[in-house]
Design an enzyme around this catalytic site. Structure first.
Site, PDB file in Angstrom:
ATOM      1  N   ARG A  50      18.162 -11.937   7.305  1.00  0.00           N
ATOM      2  CA  ARG A  50      17.289 -11.213   8.243  1.00  0.00           C
ATOM      3  C   ARG A  50      18.193 -10.417   9.161  1.00  0.00           C
ATOM      4  NH1 ARG A  50      12.711 -15.387  10.368  1.00  0.00           N
ATOM      5  NH2 ARG A  50      12.100 -16.230   8.357  1.00  0.00           N
ATOM      6  N   ASP A  52      19.636  -7.721  11.829  1.00  0.00           N
ATOM      7  CA  ASP A  52      19.144  -7.094  13.065  1.00  0.00           C
ATOM      8  C   ASP A  52      19.170  -5.575  12.969  1.00  0.00           C
ATOM      9  OD1 ASP A  52      18.710  -9.411  14.575  1.00  0.00           O
ATOM     10  OD2 ASP A  52      20.854  -9.583  14.984  1.00  0.00           O
ATOM     11  N   TYR A 111      29.220 -12.162   4.990  1.00  0.00           N
ATOM     12  CA  TYR A 111      29.179 -10.997   5.878  1.00  0.00           C
ATOM     13  C   TYR A 111      30.589 -10.432   6.056  1.00  0.00           C
ATOM     14  CZ  TYR A 111      24.412 -12.001   7.625  1.00  0.00           C
ATOM     15  OH  TYR A 111      23.065 -12.192   7.752  1.00  0.00           O
ATOM     16  N   ARG A 198      27.938 -12.233  14.933  1.00  0.00           N
ATOM     17  CA  ARG A 198      28.273 -11.329  16.038  1.00  0.00           C
ATOM     18  C   ARG A 198      28.788 -12.106  17.256  1.00  0.00           C
ATOM     19  NH1 ARG A 198      22.974  -8.130  16.828  1.00  0.00           N
ATOM     20  NH2 ARG A 198      24.082  -7.470  18.706  1.00  0.00           N
TER      21      ARG A 198
END
Lengths: 253, 253
Positions: A50, A52, A111, A198
């Site tokens: 999901r 951002d 990621y 993040r």
């Protein structure tokens, strides 16, 4: 009904995120609307992650159920034609078993976070990297990152909006390397908490700049407190790279 | 008066080219206007190359003469601050002798052309690569390219607007390689004719797709006739990579 697995690449810049939003464009809406124009069917797309607003994807994995029969190759071509001018591409499409689920079957997510670490401002890379002008020490960032690898309570690195029932996650890899003017942070886990990558990158940047000692990453983790956190790294340096699935026979290529 | 050599990186997308134009924004105008705001002086910037609208640069070399004394490092920082929000960055600045000329002292120019060769459309790479959906044979392109290396009359590969007195040029390198989904074409010469790289790439693409036999590159060159030419490759895949200068003592780093 046939279940199709899609591999999606997208530039997150114009989107309010991957998931459908009431207040702005999303990747999900783009793909679902394109599918509606092709098939006449209203479908719901499910995805491995999901992401951002502003976050990009090189290999997001999703699935949709369609009643009409389609050749997967032709469906991908039709989707790519209908998705224009949105910066979303279907790079692979194939039929999967009805019990294969892009989100729930996924056992690994990877990621990449890109920092452009130089004094001059961004030109060609705008919106695609985090620009940090102060020199960062990639080796120190990598060493500090190793204290996050393994099974931990990641409450410190979790958004207040995180919906996960359990803050305990296993981080399989958190590798920091310098690649020319860039610093790349590779993160892999079965799953991540909301904003976890993040948050971790934001803290590692403080270590790289010398603002934090290397040991502060471990103490921030141990604190289990968001107040121990540095600022989140901005979304536009983050890329969802790939999702992996356990059974090779069921894994789309 | 002090002569400053600048190394420029820019995204060519919003510009009508490097050189000042009466009908739209240019990199030259952006830099000269920024310098005027810093120094109060009206200067003319000279550059190693003259890139077209949409063409990018990773390491363009330019020079300007300024009356007021400046520390080169501070001048670069002031320029980068004043250039915002234009996608132009000064990546290096130093004082050079008064007879050093970014264009006339330059003895080597290097370009990169990027083709994204895959069926799915562009997302993150929009405006920064030429998208070619049909499969290209990079090895065939490289072999055909070798017939262009050396000293030749490049009339075939020259724009009708080319102002060079002599169409005879020495091409030092024309190397084609596949890099993942991309095909990179590296071109190096003392100097190039107007549109020469894009013309050569346009023809090599026809070879890569099988539309032209490999031998047709040599016969197009021998024809010395623009009618023997394929279409030019579009500008947005082209990057000015670097300019080199003969005397190491005079070469900005």
């Amino acid at each position: 009904m046939t279940r199709f697995a899609l591999t999606l690449e997208f530039d997150g810049t114009p989107f309010f995120g991957l998931q459908r939003q009431s207040h702005g464009p999303s990747v999900q809406q783009s793909v679902e609307d394109a599918l509606h124009r092709i098939t006449g069917e209203r479908v719901v797309m499910h995805s491995a992650g999901r992401t951002d607003a502003g976050v990009h994807a090189l290999g997001m994995r999703s699935h949709v159920d369609i009643d009409k029969p389609f050749d997967p190759f032709r469906l991908a071509a039709a989707l790519n034609a209908q998705l224009r001018p949105d910066p979303v591409a279907v790079t692979h499409c194939e039929v999967v078993p009805d019990d294969w689920h892009a989100r729930f079957s996924c056992t690994g997510r990877r990621y990449l976070y890109r920092i452009l670490n130089r004094r001059p401002p961004l030109t060609l890379q705008r919106g695609h990297v985090w620009h940090v002008a102060q020199p960062l020490h990639a080796d120190a960032m990598h060493r500090a990152a190793q204290s996050l690898v393994g099974r931990h309570d990641f409450t410190t690195f979790r958004s207040v909006h995180c919906q996960a029932a359990d803050p305990v996650k296993s981080l399989d890899e958190l590798r920091v390397e310098r690649v020319g003017e860039e610093i790349h942070i590779h993160a892999a886990a079965r799953s991540f908490l909301h904003h976890q990558v993040r948050s971790m990158v934001g803290c590692l940047k403080l270590v790289g700049a010398g603002t934090w000692p290397e040991t502060r990453i471990a103490s921030a983790l141990a604190a289990r407190d968001r107040n121990a956190l540095g600022l989140n790294a901005p979304p536009h340096g983050l890329y969802f790279v790939e999702a992996t699935y356990p059974d090779p026979r069921e894994e789309p290529r």
